[in-house]
Design a protein around this motif. Structure first.
Motif, PDB file in Angstrom:
ATOM      1  N   THR A  12       0.617  -1.303   0.207  1.00 37.24           N
ATOM      2  CA  THR A  12      -0.005   0.159   0.035  1.00 37.24           C
ATOM      3  C   THR A  12       0.875   1.342   0.148  1.00 37.24           C
ATOM      4  N   VAL A  13       1.785   1.134   0.653  1.00 35.84           N
ATOM      5  CA  VAL A  13       2.684   2.512   0.778  1.00 35.84           C
ATOM      6  C   VAL A  13       3.618   2.532  -0.732  1.00 35.84           C
ATOM      7  N   ALA A  14       3.795   1.616  -1.142  1.00 32.12           N
ATOM      8  CA  ALA A  14       4.925   1.639  -2.356  1.00 32.12           C
ATOM      9  C   ALA A  14       4.313   1.732  -3.442  1.00 32.12           C
ATOM     10  N   ARG A  15       2.963   1.293  -3.526  1.00 32.52           N
ATOM     11  CA  ARG A  15       2.234   1.142  -4.984  1.00 32.52           C
ATOM     12  C   ARG A  15       1.921   2.689  -5.361  1.00 32.52           C
ATOM     13  N   ASP A  16       1.887   2.574  -6.844  1.00 37.87           N
ATOM     14  CA  ASP A  16       1.257   3.912  -7.578  1.00 37.87           C
ATOM     15  C   ASP A  16      -0.335   4.314  -7.273  1.00 37.87           C
ATOM     16  N   VAL A  17      -0.524   4.985  -6.598  1.00 35.67           N
ATOM     17  CA  VAL A  17      -1.978   5.457  -6.306  1.00 35.67           C
ATOM     18  C   VAL A  17      -2.896   5.399  -7.385  1.00 35.67           C
ATOM     19  N   GLN A  18      -2.158   5.798  -8.551  1.00 39.02           N
ATOM     20  CA  GLN A  18      -3.104   6.253  -9.930  1.00 39.02           C
ATOM     21  C   GLN A  18      -3.793   4.872 -10.445  1.00 39.02           C
ATOM     22  N   SER A  19      -2.853   3.935 -10.233  1.00 38.14           N
ATOM     23  CA  SER A  19      -3.250   2.764 -11.169  1.00 38.14           C
ATOM     24  C   SER A  19      -3.133   1.402 -10.594  1.00 38.14           C
ATOM     25  N   GLN A  20      -2.862   1.461  -9.230  1.00 33.40           N
ATOM     26  CA  GLN A  20      -2.415   0.230  -8.488  1.00 33.40           C
ATOM     27  C   GLN A  20      -3.309   0.166  -6.939  1.00 33.40           C
ATOM     28  N   ALA A  21      -4.117  -0.829  -7.002  1.00 31.74           N
ATOM     29  CA  ALA A  21      -5.072  -1.035  -5.734  1.00 31.74           C
ATOM     30  C   ALA A  21      -4.547  -2.271  -4.947  1.00 31.74           C
ATOM     31  N   VAL A  22      -5.059  -2.297  -3.685  1.00 38.35           N
ATOM     32  CA  VAL A  22      -4.735  -3.472  -2.911  1.00 38.35           C
ATOM     33  C   VAL A  22      -6.021  -3.828  -2.079  1.00 38.35           C
ATOM     34  N   PHE A  23      -6.157  -5.219  -2.118  1.00 37.41           N
ATOM     35  CA  PHE A  23      -7.083  -5.794  -1.515  1.00 37.41           C
ATOM     36  C   PHE A  23      -6.515  -6.970  -0.249  1.00 37.41           C
ATOM     37  N   SER A  24      -6.799  -6.784   0.819  1.00 40.55           N
ATOM     38  CA  SER A  24      -6.230  -7.452   1.853  1.00 40.55           C
ATOM     39  C   SER A  24      -7.215  -8.637   2.425  1.00 40.55           C
ATOM     40  N   LEU A  25      -6.722  -9.786   2.392  1.00 43.01           N
ATOM     41  CA  LEU A  25      -7.339 -10.939   3.162  1.00 43.01           C
ATOM     42  C   LEU A  25      -6.866 -10.938   4.292  1.00 43.01           C
ATOM     43  N   ARG A  26      -7.900 -11.565   5.123  1.00 42.86           N
ATOM     44  CA  ARG A  26      -7.449 -11.775   6.616  1.00 42.86           C
ATOM     45  C   ARG A  26      -6.762 -12.857   7.123  1.00 42.86           C
ATOM     46  N   GLY A  27      -6.797 -13.777   6.129  1.00 43.80           N
ATOM     47  CA  GLY A  27      -6.044 -15.118   6.472  1.00 43.80           C
ATOM     48  C   GLY A  27      -6.399 -16.274   5.157  1.00 43.80           C
ATOM     49  N   LYS A  28      -6.333 -17.389   5.480  1.00 45.47           N
ATOM     50  CA  LYS A  28      -6.651 -18.359   4.377  1.00 45.47           C
ATOM     51  C   LYS A  28      -8.134 -18.326   3.995  1.00 45.47           C
ATOM     52  N   PRO A  29      -8.465 -17.955   2.817  1.00 42.63           N
ATOM     53  CA  PRO A  29      -9.914 -18.160   2.398  1.00 42.63           C
ATOM     54  C   PRO A  29     -10.317 -19.555   2.360  1.00 42.63           C
ATOM     55  N   LEU A  30     -11.525 -19.639   2.017  1.00 38.65           N
ATOM     56  CA  LEU A  30     -12.431 -20.920   1.933  1.00 38.65           C
ATOM     57  C   LEU A  30     -11.793 -21.583   0.725  1.00 38.65           C
ATOM     58  N   ASN A  31     -11.833 -23.000   1.118  1.00 39.69           N
ATOM     59  CA  ASN A  31     -11.592 -23.874  -0.201  1.00 39.69           C
ATOM     60  C   ASN A  31     -13.185 -24.040  -0.793  1.00 39.69           C
ATOM     61  N   CYS A  32     -13.463 -23.250  -1.907  1.00 44.93           N
ATOM     62  CA  CYS A  32     -14.868 -23.513  -2.487  1.00 44.93           C
ATOM     63  C   CYS A  32     -14.929 -24.530  -3.458  1.00 44.93           C
ATOM     64  N   PHE A  33     -14.107 -25.247  -3.625  1.00 44.79           N
ATOM     65  CA  PHE A  33     -14.179 -26.372  -4.966  1.00 44.79           C
ATOM     66  C   PHE A  33     -15.352 -27.240  -4.595  1.00 44.79           C
ATOM     67  N   GLY A  34     -16.209 -27.496  -5.617  1.00 41.22           N
ATOM     68  CA  GLY A  34     -17.489 -28.225  -5.565  1.00 41.22           C
ATOM     69  C   GLY A  34     -18.672 -27.492  -4.903  1.00 41.22           C
ATOM     70  N   GLN A  35     -18.242 -26.134  -4.643  1.00 36.71           N
ATOM     71  CA  GLN A  35     -19.689 -25.771  -3.951  1.00 36.71           C
ATOM     72  C   GLN A  35     -20.320 -24.642  -5.221  1.00 36.71           C
ATOM     73  N   THR A  36     -21.514 -24.351  -4.899  1.00 32.67           N
ATOM     74  CA  THR A  36     -22.189 -23.383  -5.679  1.00 32.67           C
ATOM     75  C   THR A  36     -21.928 -21.893  -5.650  1.00 32.67           C
ATOM     76  N   LYS A  37     -22.455 -21.264  -6.515  1.00 30.96           N
ATOM     77  CA  LYS A  37     -21.989 -19.697  -6.321  1.00 30.96           C
ATOM     78  C   LYS A  37     -22.738 -19.208  -5.165  1.00 30.96           C
ATOM     79  N   LYS A  38     -23.618 -19.938  -4.392  1.00 24.13           N
ATOM     80  CA  LYS A  38     -24.311 -19.253  -3.201  1.00 24.13           C
ATOM     81  C   LYS A  38     -23.031 -19.065  -2.040  1.00 24.13           C
ATOM     82  N   VAL A  39     -22.116 -19.833  -2.194  1.00 23.01           N
ATOM     83  CA  VAL A  39     -20.985 -19.824  -1.191  1.00 23.01           C
ATOM     84  C   VAL A  39     -20.211 -18.133  -1.596  1.00 23.01           C
ATOM     85  N   VAL A  40     -20.220 -17.591  -2.574  1.00 20.61           N
ATOM     86  CA  VAL A  40     -19.770 -16.463  -3.201  1.00 20.61           C
ATOM     87  C   VAL A  40     -20.350 -15.325  -2.358  1.00 20.61           C
ATOM     88  N   TYR A  41     -21.565 -15.422  -2.045  1.00 16.19           N
ATOM     89  CA  TYR A  41     -22.523 -14.180  -1.315  1.00 16.19           C
ATOM     90  C   TYR A  41     -22.562 -14.570   0.068  1.00 16.19           C
TER      91      TYR A  41
END
Length: 658
Positions: free
Chosen positions: A449-478
């Protein structure tokens, strides 16, 4: 009626510029001396983006080095379309690209002009090249001007004419000589390292590019570095290779007519996947023809079944390829990635009318003649309808939460310009280079975030390991808050039309946990947004494993081999640091790794990649099979003496590179 009007008087005071303003005005005097006339090669070299789009280093399929190759091949393809030459040879060896076709060959007296005189070519005469790929006579000149070395020769009836160039300048004009070579044209070039810095050709990108030419020109042989690419069934072959048999809900519908070819089927996954072409050009950003095709499919299906099925349910999980031929097409840029033409040609129907009439007749006829396909198609539409209605309530609540979070989204540090063309602040710079880094944890996201170019570079931060969504329906995305916020940040809930970032970059640590997070994110995108991956928007950030330095020099090394070379170069006792995580790299250092020298590894879906099978193997419940694979491929990492003092530094061991 004028009673309520107030009279307003304006007083204009004299403006007295300051001394600094006076000096600036004197320096910025605009006279005849300020007017410059550039010759063709100077203009191309100063403004290459106008001719080939972005420059890049070869990590993306639309980088400039591939556009240079495309501009050369396009001319060979046009010869084949006109009925001359059934084979094209392409070689890429040590940075030198060569293309040899067996068409008519450039007229010998015009060989030099065709590659070095702007607005000179044989495609201005519509009788000769009525529905050609290239029309403005710029492509070959751009390849010439942006190359360190450029050679062209043409063979016609036993005579050969050759010319050699460097940076667009003619360095040797060969005399016409006799030859036994068959007719045709040969062009070779080495892209300018001063403009395309640290570039590298990727064979899989070139091969995909050549396969598209093969699909659109059934019967044409393309030889690439000794490998022969040929298609017999056109766009049907394209879908068969791209969409595995197990993924198809019904056999591919293949329709052909004058100036149009269509292939389509539905799959088991999510999203819409399209391959669109105009006059043999792969329009990766679609255009008027793709918009018309999607509308026509919806209308034709609704009419055939006599039901007002929802547009989203008809197009959900569709996989389709459409190619049309337009007389003198208008593209939105020189790179020809998006069609702007609204008509098929002078005095011809509109693109919308042409596609609508074709699909209403031919798709309807096909469905009447193939009841099994018709039944499977309707079954898939009804399944999409059920799934959409099942998650409607959850989706509404999730979108409300995402909307509230967007007001103060702590996970997203946005940039100013975005990829989607609907943005009012959209610029060409943002369109070509807007990037979002998906990071793990606060320490890694903090450095970026500090090093990026604020004009064209964004940052999305995860809080840890995301869910293993293999085999699940799109319901899990919501249902999963993190996934929902991520899809909203990218703006891909309803397709790629308004995708906000050109490059989605997974930036995780180079350790076991980082690799696991990377795998979980890849699963998420491949499972629910395969069209985004297939369009070439997903990347892995490559960051250095080591810093090797002494008092004078510092080297950042991305592999063990680079580390050894750096130690040798310093010739003494080097200080070696092993970066264990992105958070250990200071923002000042990070600027180098995500700026001009960024190293990105693209996530490429190769020909005939079966996503369902791929994910099932790596993320499914086949633990014994995976265990066997891991055991068979284990590599023991030996203790290394990183600083050369004769003692192995166990704490600084490099992670084994798989």
């Amino acid at each position: 009626m004028f009673d309520n009007l107030r009279q307003v008087s304006y007083v204009c005071l004299p403006h007295h510029p300051t001394k600094q303003q006076q000096q600036h005005m004197a320096e910025s005097t605009y006279t005849e001396d300020n007017i410059r006339s550039l010759d063709w090669k100077e203009h191309i070299r100063i403004r290459p983006g106008m001719y080939i789009g972005k420059l890049g280093d070869g990590a993306s399929p639309d980088d400039g080095i591939y556009i240079l190759l495309k501009e050369v091949i396009d001319n060979s393809i046009d010869e084949y379309v006109m009925g001359f030459g059934r084979e094209v040879e392409v070689k890429v060896e040590e940075g030198v690209v060569s293309v040899r076709d067996y068409g008519r060959g450039i007229p010998l007296g015009k060989v030099i002009d065709v590659v070095s005189k702007i607005n000179t070519g044989g495609k201005y005469d519509s009788k000769a090249f009525k529905k050609s790929v290239g029309l403005n006579g710029v492509g070959l000149k751009a390849s010439n001007a942006l190359s360190e070395e450029f050679t062209v020769y043409a063979v016609r009836e036993g005579q050969k004419k050759q010319a050699d160039f460097s940076y667009g300048e003619l360095v040797k004009d060969h005399k016409i000589s006799k030859t036994k070579e068959p007719n045709g044209t040969f062009i070779s070039f080495r892209a300018d390292h001063g403009i395309f810095k640290k570039y590298k050709y990727r064979s899989d990108y070139i091969e995909n590019q050549l396969w598209n030419y093969a699909y659109l020109n059934a019967g044409l042989k393309l030889n690439f570095n000794g490998k022969t690419l040929v298609s017999r069934n056109g766009l049907r072959d394209l879908l068969e290779r791209k969409i595995g048999q197990e993924q198809r809900r019904y056999p591919i519908i293949h329709l052909k007519g004058e100036d149009i070819e269509v292939a389509m089927t539905h799959g088991n996954g999510y999203g819409e996947t399209y391959f669109s072409f105009v006059n043999g050009q792969h329009t990766t950003q679609g255009g008027t023809h793709l918009i018309a095709f999607r509308q026509s499919v919806v209308e034709a299906v609704q009419k055939h079944f006599g039901k007002s099925y929802d547009r989203k349910d008809i197009l959900a999980s569709i996989n389709a390829a459409v190619a049309i031929k337009v007389e003198e097409p208008i593209f939105e840029s020189q790179t020809k990635t998006k069609l702007g033409s609204t008509e098929m040609g002078p005095g011809s129907p509109t693109v919308q009318t042409f596609l609508r009439n074709f699909m209403l007749e031919h798709l309807d006829n096909f469905l009447h003649k193939n009841p099994a396909v018709t039944q499977s198609l309707e079954k898939r539409i009804k399944q999409s309808e059920r799934e959409r209605k099942e998650i409607a309530g959850i989706k509404k609540l999730a979108n409300q939460r995402a909307k509230k979070a967007n007001l103060h989204n702590k996970k997203l540090r946005d940039c100013r310009v975005h990829f989607d063309s609907s943005n009012k602040k959209h610029t060409e710079e943002g369109k070509l280079a807007s990037t979002i880094f998906i990071t793990e944890g606060d320490s890694a996201s903090g450095s970026i975030t500090v090093a990026r170019d604020v004009q064209s570079q964004a940052v999305f931060s995860l809080r840890g390991k995301p869910l293993n969504c293999f085999g699940q329906t799109k319901k899990v995305v919501y249902e999963n808050e993190e996934f929902n916020l991520l899809q909203h940040a990218l703006n891909i809930e309803d397709g790629l039309e308004y995708l906000r970032y050109n490059r989605i970059v997974i930036a995780t640590d180079a350790d076991v946990d980082g690799m696991h997070i990377r795998l979980l994110l890849l699963t998420f995108f491949l499972q629910f947004f395969p069209d985004m991956v297939g369009a070439g928007h997903l990347y892995i950030l490559d960051t250095p494993l080591f810093r090797v330095r002494d008092k004078q020099k510092t080297y950042y090394c991305y592999s063990e081999q680079e580390r050894q070379e750096a130690v040798k170069a310093l010739r003494g006792k080097a200080e070696i640091t092993r970066f264990k995580g992105l958070g250990e790299i200071s923002p000042n250092e990070f600027k180098d790794f995500i700026g001009e020298n960024i190293r990105l590894e693209p996530v490429v879906l190769g020909e005939a990649t079966d996503i369902e099978q791929l994910l099932n193997y790596y993320m499914g419940k086949n633990t014994p099979a995976r265990q066997t694979f891991i055991i068979d491929n284990l590599r023991k990492e030996q203790d290394e003496d990183l600083d050369g003092n004769g003692v192995p530094d166990v704490e600084e061991l490099a992670v084994a590179e798989a």
